[in-house]
Design a protein around this motif. Structure first.
Motif, PDB file in Angstrom:
ATOM      1  N   VAL A 216       3.593  -4.994   0.118  1.00 29.56           N
ATOM      2  CA  VAL A 216       2.487  -4.181   0.611  1.00 29.56           C
ATOM      3  C   VAL A 216       1.195  -4.997   0.624  1.00 29.56           C
ATOM      4  O   VAL A 216       0.425  -4.954   1.587  1.00 29.56           O
ATOM      5  N   ALA A 217       0.959  -5.740  -0.441  1.00 27.16           N
ATOM      6  CA  ALA A 217      -0.258  -6.557  -0.509  1.00 27.16           C
ATOM      7  C   ALA A 217      -0.255  -7.634   0.566  1.00 27.16           C
ATOM      8  O   ALA A 217      -1.277  -7.892   1.214  1.00 27.16           O
ATOM      9  N   SER A 218       0.906  -8.262   0.787  1.00 27.84           N
ATOM     10  CA  SER A 218       0.998  -9.363   1.743  1.00 27.84           C
ATOM     11  C   SER A 218       0.926  -8.892   3.190  1.00 27.84           C
ATOM     12  O   SER A 218       0.215  -9.475   4.016  1.00 27.84           O
ATOM     13  N   GLU A 219       1.647  -7.807   3.522  1.00 32.62           N
ATOM     14  CA  GLU A 219       1.760  -7.385   4.905  1.00 32.62           C
ATOM     15  C   GLU A 219       0.700  -6.369   5.335  1.00 32.62           C
ATOM     16  O   GLU A 219       0.340  -6.299   6.514  1.00 32.62           O
ATOM     17  N   LEU A 220       0.197  -5.587   4.375  1.00 34.22           N
ATOM     18  CA  LEU A 220      -0.765  -4.548   4.725  1.00 34.22           C
ATOM     19  C   LEU A 220      -2.174  -4.841   4.222  1.00 34.22           C
ATOM     20  O   LEU A 220      -3.143  -4.244   4.694  1.00 34.22           O
ATOM     21  N   GLY A 221      -2.282  -5.735   3.232  1.00 33.27           N
ATOM     22  CA  GLY A 221      -3.594  -6.040   2.678  1.00 33.27           C
ATOM     23  C   GLY A 221      -4.139  -4.938   1.773  1.00 33.27           C
ATOM     24  O   GLY A 221      -5.338  -4.867   1.530  1.00 33.27           O
ATOM     25  N   TRP A 222      -3.262  -4.076   1.284  1.00 32.80           N
ATOM     26  CA  TRP A 222      -3.642  -2.987   0.386  1.00 32.80           C
ATOM     27  C   TRP A 222      -2.876  -3.124  -0.922  1.00 32.80           C
ATOM     28  O   TRP A 222      -1.793  -3.711  -0.961  1.00 32.80           O
ATOM     29  N   GLU A 223      -3.434  -2.536  -1.977  1.00 28.88           N
ATOM     30  CA  GLU A 223      -2.697  -2.448  -3.228  1.00 28.88           C
ATOM     31  C   GLU A 223      -1.748  -1.265  -3.137  1.00 28.88           C
ATOM     32  O   GLU A 223      -2.149  -0.153  -2.775  1.00 28.88           O
ATOM     33  N   ALA A 224      -0.467  -1.487  -3.412  1.00 29.47           N
ATOM     34  CA  ALA A 224       0.520  -0.419  -3.308  1.00 29.47           C
ATOM     35  C   ALA A 224       0.127   0.771  -4.186  1.00 29.47           C
ATOM     36  O   ALA A 224      -0.397   0.582  -5.287  1.00 29.47           O
ATOM     37  N   PRO A 225       0.382   2.006  -3.725  1.00 30.16           N
ATOM     38  CA  PRO A 225      -0.027   3.203  -4.472  1.00 30.16           C
ATOM     39  C   PRO A 225       0.942   3.537  -5.598  1.00 30.16           C
ATOM     40  O   PRO A 225       1.357   4.696  -5.753  1.00 30.16           O
ATOM     41  N   ILE A 226       1.289   2.540  -6.387  1.00 32.46           N
ATOM     42  CA  ILE A 226       2.252   2.742  -7.469  1.00 32.46           C
ATOM     43  C   ILE A 226       1.625   2.279  -8.773  1.00 32.46           C
ATOM     44  O   ILE A 226       1.262   1.108  -8.916  1.00 32.46           O
ATOM     45  N   GLY A 227       1.484   3.193  -9.706  1.00 28.47           N
ATOM     46  CA  GLY A 227       0.970   2.863 -11.025  1.00 28.47           C
ATOM     47  C   GLY A 227       2.099   2.849 -12.046  1.00 28.47           C
ATOM     48  O   GLY A 227       3.179   3.378 -11.804  1.00 28.47           O
ATOM     49  N   SER A 228       1.850   2.221 -13.178  1.00 32.95           N
ATOM     50  CA  SER A 228       2.852   2.191 -14.243  1.00 32.95           C
ATOM     51  C   SER A 228       2.256   2.770 -15.523  1.00 32.95           C
ATOM     52  O   SER A 228       1.093   2.516 -15.836  1.00 32.95           O
ATOM     53  N   ALA A 229       3.042   3.574 -16.211  1.00 30.76           N
ATOM     54  CA  ALA A 229       2.621   4.197 -17.463  1.00 30.76           C
ATOM     55  C   ALA A 229       3.512   3.680 -18.580  1.00 30.76           C
ATOM     56  O   ALA A 229       4.735   3.826 -18.515  1.00 30.76           O
ATOM     57  N   HIS A 230       2.911   3.059 -19.574  1.00 26.85           N
ATOM     58  CA  HIS A 230       3.685   2.448 -20.648  1.00 26.85           C
ATOM     59  C   HIS A 230       4.611   3.473 -21.311  1.00 26.85           C
ATOM     60  O   HIS A 230       4.178   4.538 -21.744  1.00 26.85           O
ATOM     61  N   GLY A 231       5.883   3.160 -21.323  1.00 26.37           N
ATOM     62  CA  GLY A 231       6.859   4.030 -21.959  1.00 26.37           C
ATOM     63  C   GLY A 231       7.254   5.239 -21.144  1.00 26.37           C
ATOM     64  O   GLY A 231       8.111   6.030 -21.564  1.00 26.37           O
ATOM     65  N   GLN A 232       6.649   5.413 -19.958  1.00 23.66           N
ATOM     66  CA  GLN A 232       6.948   6.595 -19.147  1.00 23.66           C
ATOM     67  C   GLN A 232       7.523   6.255 -17.779  1.00 23.66           C
ATOM     68  O   GLN A 232       8.183   7.079 -17.168  1.00 23.66           O
ATOM     69  N   GLY A 233       7.254   5.060 -17.260  1.00 22.68           N
ATOM     70  CA  GLY A 233       7.789   4.674 -15.969  1.00 22.68           C
ATOM     71  C   GLY A 233       6.708   4.455 -14.942  1.00 22.68           C
ATOM     72  O   GLY A 233       5.626   3.964 -15.245  1.00 22.68           O
ATOM     73  N   TYR A 234       6.995   4.858 -13.707  1.00 19.95           N
ATOM     74  CA  TYR A 234       6.075   4.638 -12.584  1.00 19.95           C
ATOM     75  C   TYR A 234       5.622   5.968 -11.995  1.00 19.95           C
ATOM     76  O   TYR A 234       6.279   6.993 -12.142  1.00 19.95           O
ATOM     77  N   TYR A 235       4.494   5.932 -11.288  1.00 23.82           N
ATOM     78  CA  TYR A 235       3.968   7.135 -10.666  1.00 23.82           C
ATOM     79  C   TYR A 235       3.150   6.760  -9.432  1.00 23.82           C
ATOM     80  O   TYR A 235       2.728   5.612  -9.275  1.00 23.82           O
ATOM     81  N   ILE A 236       2.938   7.732  -8.554  1.00 19.94           N
ATOM     82  CA  ILE A 236       2.135   7.533  -7.351  1.00 19.94           C
ATOM     83  C   ILE A 236       0.656   7.638  -7.711  1.00 19.94           C
ATOM     84  O   ILE A 236       0.239   8.579  -8.381  1.00 19.94           O
ATOM     85  N   VAL A 237      -0.123   6.678  -7.248  1.00 19.09           N
ATOM     86  CA  VAL A 237      -1.572   6.679  -7.441  1.00 19.09           C
ATOM     87  C   VAL A 237      -2.225   7.159  -6.149  1.00 19.09           C
ATOM     88  O   VAL A 237      -1.928   6.649  -5.078  1.00 19.09           O
TER      89      VAL A 237
END
Length: 245
Positions: A216-237
């Motif tokens: 996403v960063a390379s092809e779109l120039g945006w930060e992917a809308p995916i966050g990470s929560a320690h011990g909980q996994g991933y989530y949409i930002v």
């Protein structure tokens, strides 16, 4: 870095109930070339916006009478909503997720370096300008919303540019967009991908997410809308729409 937009100074309102901090932030941003006003609460913010609009609102959450989350939701309902940079002492993952879901373009946890705050303000303006440029004539920009098409395995940035996903990347987004903003464990994602949940599969999920972020960063120039929560996994930002919703 310019402090102007469309040939005029960037208009900012700082909403902070602590007077000394509010005045300090207002003075710093003003010295940086921005047109800045200060408000102690939601009522003062409304009065100032009635006098003149703002490009960006720097918003504390712990405010008297009305919480910043409620104020953000009200701002987002406006036809020409300002950008929102939340600057607050609330730093828990759940609080950051709620902030993004409510309308924050960027969420900063106090204490904040003022150089980072200025960068956040300009990043918000750049991102919103990208949305404005691709909005069809006569139609309002939809805000900083991503779009995910599970049938086509395609993720589109708020700018309108899109990227083709691999099957594994699409499976990750299938999980995360079932309930955007809610953390999804690596076990759950691994099972959706047809894997047996163990430590090795956790690494596999991490690798897929890492590849997706780089793509996403390379092809779109945006930060992917995916966050990470320690011990909980991933989530949409932030905000994301699914084509099948």
């Amino acid at each position: 870095m310019t402090g102007e937009t469309s040939g005029r100074p960037v208009a900012v309102v700082v909403v902070e109930d602590e007077r000394d901090l509010r005045e300090e932030v207002v003075d710093f941003l003003t010295d940086s070339g921005l047109a800045v006003r200060g408000a102690a609460n939601g009522a003062e913010l409304e009065r100032l916006l009635g006098e003149a609009p703002a490009d960006v609102v720097v918003l504390d959450l712990g405010l008297p009478n009305e919480d910043g989350i409620s104020i953000a939701a009200r701002l987002q309902a406006r036809p020409a909503a300002p950008g929102i940079v939340m600057m607050t002492a609330r730093g828990r993952v759940e609080e950051r997720i709620l902030g993004y879901q409510t309308g924050a373009d960027i969420y900063l946890v106090k204490p904040v370096d003022y150089g980072e705050l200025i960068a956040a303000i300009h990043a918000t303006l750049r991102n919103r300008s990208a949305v404005d440029r691709v909005a069809p004539a006569g139609e309002a920009a939809p805000g900083l919303a991503w779009r995910y098409d599970p049938a086509e395995w395609r993720l589109s940035a708020p700018s309108g540019a899109s990227v083709r996903l691999t099957r594994a990347e699409a499976q990750v987004l299938d999980c995360l967009t079932d309930d955007p903003g809610r953390p999804v464990s690596r076990d759950t994602i691994g099972l959706r991908m047809g894997k047996i949940a163990d430590l090795g599969e956790h690494r596999y999920v991490d690798q897929v997410v890492s590849r997706l972020r780089r793509k996403v960063a390379s092809e779109l120039g945006w930060e992917a809308p995916i966050g990470s929560a320690h011990g909980q996994g991933y989530y949409i930002v932030g905000s994301i729409m699914r084509a099948d919703d």
